[in-house]
Design a protein around this motif. Sequence first.
Motif, PDB file in Angstrom:
ATOM      1  N   THR A  23       0.861  -1.169   0.000  1.00  0.00           N
ATOM      2  CA  THR A  23       0.000   0.000   0.000  1.00  0.00           C
ATOM      3  C   THR A  23       0.895   1.216   0.000  1.00  0.00           C
ATOM      4  O   THR A  23       1.748   1.359   0.860  1.00  0.00           O
ATOM      5  N   PRO A  42      -3.548  10.218  -5.835  1.00  0.00           N
ATOM      6  CA  PRO A  42      -4.529   9.370  -5.138  1.00  0.00           C
ATOM      7  C   PRO A  42      -4.230   9.327  -3.641  1.00  0.00           C
ATOM      8  O   PRO A  42      -3.089   9.524  -3.214  1.00  0.00           O
ATOM      9  N   THR A  45      -2.454   3.978  -3.135  1.00  0.00           N
ATOM     10  CA  THR A  45      -2.308   3.049  -4.253  1.00  0.00           C
ATOM     11  C   THR A  45      -1.627   1.802  -3.724  1.00  0.00           C
ATOM     12  O   THR A  45      -1.047   1.798  -2.638  1.00  0.00           O
ATOM     13  N   TYR A  60      -4.422  -1.013  -7.577  1.00  0.00           N
ATOM     14  CA  TYR A  60      -5.549  -0.141  -7.241  1.00  0.00           C
ATOM     15  C   TYR A  60      -5.062   1.276  -6.971  1.00  0.00           C
ATOM     16  O   TYR A  60      -3.908   1.514  -6.621  1.00  0.00           O
ATOM     17  N   TYR A  61      -5.962   2.221  -7.158  1.00  0.00           N
ATOM     18  CA  TYR A  61      -5.714   3.610  -6.787  1.00  0.00           C
ATOM     19  C   TYR A  61      -7.014   4.169  -6.257  1.00  0.00           C
ATOM     20  O   TYR A  61      -8.070   4.049  -6.869  1.00  0.00           O
ATOM     21  N   ASN A  93     -10.442   6.933 -14.716  1.00  0.00           N
ATOM     22  CA  ASN A  93      -9.879   7.865 -13.746  1.00  0.00           C
ATOM     23  C   ASN A  93      -9.530   9.209 -14.385  1.00  0.00           C
ATOM     24  O   ASN A  93     -10.040  10.262 -13.973  1.00  0.00           O
ATOM     25  N   LEU A 311       2.784   6.863  -8.276  1.00  0.00           N
ATOM     26  CA  LEU A 311       1.742   5.846  -8.133  1.00  0.00           C
ATOM     27  C   LEU A 311       2.217   4.607  -7.387  1.00  0.00           C
ATOM     28  O   LEU A 311       1.424   3.699  -7.133  1.00  0.00           O
TER      29      LEU A 311
END
Length: 451
Positions: A23, A42, A45, A60-61, A93, A311
Amino acid sequence: MTEPTFFFISIAISISFCFIIQTHVLASSNSNNNPFPKEAHPTKTGYLPVSTTSSSAMFYYFYEAQNSTLPLSQTPLLIWLQGGPGTSSMLGNLYEVGPWTFSEKSFTFRPNSGAWNRLFGLLFLDNPIGTGFSVAASQNEIPTDQNGVAKHLFAAITTFLKLHPEFKHRPIYISGESYGGKYIVSIGYYILKENEGLSDSGRVNLVGVTIGNGATDPETQTLTHAITAYHAGLINDKQKEELEKIQMEAVTLAQNLKWSEAADAQTKALTNLQEMTGLATCYDYTRKDHPYHYKDWMTELLNMAEVKKTLGVNESLVWVYHNSDVRAAMYADLMKSVKFKVEELLRSNSIRVLLYQGQWDLLDGPVQVEAWVKTMEWEGIVEYLNAERKIWKVNGEFAGYVQQWKSLTNVVVLGGGHFLPADQPINAQAMIEDWIFQRGIFGNSSSFGFM
């Protein structure tokens, strides 16, 4: 990309994860070489494993709600799944519903006035594995059907909830568009069945699913393309008859369970439709030139070293807008229907279903969706079909039409095509917020209370 090359790169990336769920809480600093302003980062992520026996993982974000009117423990969580198959959710997104959109003209970010995380948390998943920044340890692990997709999504979603216990009781809505209309329904159905065997503390708090311009029931939808184009004045009677023959060929092959051949015929029908009409894109028959340039700028942007660092992505991972290996793996699934899963969601009396379409989409628009909806075997279908189709306004302006009965709502949004939230951001935002909170026109016919 050949399978050995795909395998080598995937394994190298997977090893770098060290089999640890990652994470990444994004740093507030911003490099001069990074086009991401810190405000556009974000909230979180990371990577979510899809199996206990593999290093394959889903990227994921997540963006927290900007101005939630509820305590965070009660703030709805929207999960966005892109279509394809094989298209990254970065499209949703950065082009449609995320809090920041991107201008290729100046290569800069700007706030999205129609963002879907104004009142809700918004979680994007690159699905299936191999898509976007997600990782498939081997090409053989990419799902080939909706059950495989749903199994991976369930593992990823439940892991995300375990990693972040503060999300456990938040109402969850699964949303997305196009071929994602099959993913959305399939994971919704999978959660419904899994929840039956779980205690209250172990269940996923799924409240609703939202399908935008969905390719949900391809057999029924494929038969409508010719007649839709004909009545729009885009083809003549002779062309309509020619196209109808190819469409029927695709459906007949599907009915005989010749799935790959059916997908070939469907592709042929859509190619012929494009050629006959001369349109820039069948996603929006009003556009005179091709407007969708996001593939080039997204590819450039997301392969920048500083952006990958922002990210939390391994720099060696190459981002592609559409993964051909994923499409190849899912190819035999293209003509398969998930309509029966929609019926089960509606029968549950616990999960609400929102369908929406942009008016000008020839592929998965209002005609295609109405065609399959009216064939559903659901005890409420007669009442739904007889329900009043109401004129819908946003801020006093004519926005479209709403038809609903109990847990099923369908919205036709004027002035937009396949990528409706990008075409009509304010109206799409109003739609999703009012539907979730059951306000105004979206609260008149449902017996469901907000959860």
